[in-house]
Write an enzyme that holds these catalytic residues in place. Structure first.
Site, PDB file in Angstrom:
ATOM      1  N   GLU A 230      91.524  96.305 -58.413  1.00  0.00           N
ATOM      2  CA  GLU A 230      91.255  97.374 -59.388  1.00  0.00           C
ATOM      3  C   GLU A 230      89.781  97.735 -59.467  1.00  0.00           C
ATOM      4  O   GLU A 230      88.922  96.893 -59.742  1.00  0.00           O
ATOM      5  CB  GLU A 230      91.752  96.976 -60.780  1.00  0.00           C
ATOM      6  CG  GLU A 230      91.593  98.106 -61.795  1.00  0.00           C
ATOM      7  CD  GLU A 230      92.325  97.857 -63.102  1.00  0.00           C
ATOM      8  OE1 GLU A 230      92.284  98.749 -63.977  1.00  0.00           O
ATOM      9  OE2 GLU A 230      92.930  96.781 -63.251  1.00  0.00           O
ATOM     10  N   LYS A 248      97.898 100.562 -64.430  1.00  0.00           N
ATOM     11  CA  LYS A 248      98.864 100.232 -65.473  1.00  0.00           C
ATOM     12  C   LYS A 248     100.253 100.498 -64.919  1.00  0.00           C
ATOM     13  O   LYS A 248     100.582 101.637 -64.573  1.00  0.00           O
ATOM     14  CB  LYS A 248      98.633 101.065 -66.743  1.00  0.00           C
ATOM     15  CG  LYS A 248      97.685 100.427 -67.732  1.00  0.00           C
ATOM     16  CD  LYS A 248      98.228  99.126 -68.227  1.00  0.00           C
ATOM     17  CE  LYS A 248      97.162  98.263 -68.845  1.00  0.00           C
ATOM     18  NZ  LYS A 248      97.583  96.851 -68.870  1.00  0.00           N
TER      19      LYS A 248
END
Length: 430
Positions: A230, A248
């Site tokens: 990420e 997410k």
């Protein structure tokens, strides 16, 4: 000593892991190891920093506003430092901020298959000496052999599974009561490496599952191993562009291609996961607006499925253009901790997280690299923190899930198991 003069040399390709293996025990050894994918063109390896700062967040950010601290620096911001305004004083698991400045560094261009030795100093002689040192590291590289045996003797949950499902249920109730919209609640595991084991063994065992923002950092009796996919932030001071790519939404990978494709499609079409992702996109838009030119914040990509070795992720991309005079320290201060691992509203989410978790330390903080003001910062998920106690290395790692109104506690528990799988297998083999 300032680092205003630079010496660069183009050198033949060597694998960055081979160089990092030789340097792993040197003071401040750092390896930023990318996966050669679309976001992972560059890896960096260095050691022997000339300056190190270990201390408070505000003091460290002030250093990052000085030109000589943004030329070639690596930093680590612990999650708890950014959460403290919401949580109040809590025992510190790690220093709030660690900075190390590197006169010598090797940059590995995976696309061009070449290595750049970078030396910096107050004048050309010092820059040449630093470049010579970096070139020597390349020449001394030792190609990694087969991955070592699992280095950990144990990998134990710090709390029973039902404690996590109860925490999830509590957050769902708080959301129903209007207290917040989402909170990322985590579980933790800890253990010890065997007497002959060391943190770099975990790096070698993760090599086949490398992510865009993998890292190893050795700081005395502390070490960090990260296999993060990420991106928290990139910043280019030349153009003013800021980018963030919050993750997410997660599904496990499956060995059967048809079932694996179905899992990815289910993630892409999941109303729950898309809503969870969109909340964090809106949060990051708000955070970036604090340092952005008005009207420049925009969502470039929404709900893209990213396939990793053990999981599928739902990823979005938000960009902005920094206001004149804004630098890396200002952007970090405005946006940290990352919204994807806190929740919405961020302040309240961090208070709720603190009611269920002890301090996180490096996990879900950020590891960042600065070069002439340009910044790349990861979110420290898929990350283990190590501390040497006597002659053994102890470790702690976490995995979390974003809890929303319709979260199912058992499903969120299973998601944390999927997320920790690669690290668990690297540590204990199963």
């Amino acid at each position: 000593m300032n680092l205003s003069v630079i010496e660069r040399r183009i050198l033949p390709w060597r694998e960055p892991l081979a160089v990092a293996r030789r340097l792993k025990d040197r003071p401040g050894a750092i390896a930023l190891l990318s996966d050669c994918g679309s976001l992972g063109r560059w890896s960096f390896v260095a050691a022997d920093p000339d300056q190190i700062h270990v201390g408070g967040l505000d003091e460290g950010l002030q250093l990052l506003r000085q030109p000589d601290w943004v030329r070639q620096t690596v930093g680590l911001m612990a999650y708890d430092a950014g959460a403290r305004p919401a949580t109040g004083p809590r025992p510190a698991a790690w220093p709030d901020l660690i900075l190390a400045r590197y006169p010598a560094m090797l940059a590995f261009d995976h696309a061009g298959q070449e290595v750049i030795a970078i030396g910096r100093g107050p004048g050309r002689p010092a820059a040449i000496v630093a470049a010579d040192r970096a070139e020597g590291w390349l020449e001394a590289a030792v190609s990694p052999t087969a991955p070592p045996p699992p280095p950990a003797a144990s990998f134990d949950a710090d709390a029973p599974s039902d404690a996590y499902t109860a925490a999830v249920a509590d957050v769902v109730q708080r959301i129903a009561a209007g207290e917040l919209f989402q909170a990322n609640v985590a579980r933790s595991w800890s253990g010890s490496l065997r007497r002959q084991g060391e943190p770099f063994d975990v790096v070698l065992r993760l090599a086949g599952r490398a992510s865009a923002y993998g890292a190893y950092w050795r700081l005395g009796d502390r070490a960090l191993v990260s296999n993060s996919p990420e991106l928290f932030l990139t910043f280019d001071p030349t153009t003013g562009r800021i980018e963030t790519r919050p993750i997410k939404g997660t599904r496990p990978r499956h060995a059967d291609p048809a079932l694996d494709a179905a899992l990815a499609e289910g993630l892409a079409s999941s109303a729950k996961d898309r809503a969870e992702n969109l909340m964090i996109v809106d949060l990051m838009r708000n955070d970036l607006s604090r340092v952005a030119t008005p009207g420049s914040v925009r969502v470039e990509r929404l709900f893209e499925v990213e396939r990793l070795p053990t999981v599928h992720h739902l990823v979005s991309t938000v960009s902005a253009r920094a206001r004149p005079g804004v630098g890396a320290a200002d952007i970090l201060q405005a946006t940290f901790p990352p919204g994807s691992i806190t929740g919405a509203p961020k302040h309240q989410a961090m208070k709720v997280i603190a009611s269920h978790e002890p301090p996180r330390g490096p996990w879900c903080g950020s590891l960042f690299h600065l070069e002439d003001g340009r910044m790349t910062a990861s979110v420290l998920i898929r990350t283990a923190a190590f501390e040497r106690v006597g002659d053994l290395w102890r470790f702690r790692t976490l995995a979390g899930a974003g809890i929303v109104a319709d979260s199912d506690p058992a499903a969120e528990l299973a998601e944390t198991d999927s997320k920790i799988r690669a690290l668990r297998e690297a540590l204990v083999g199963s």
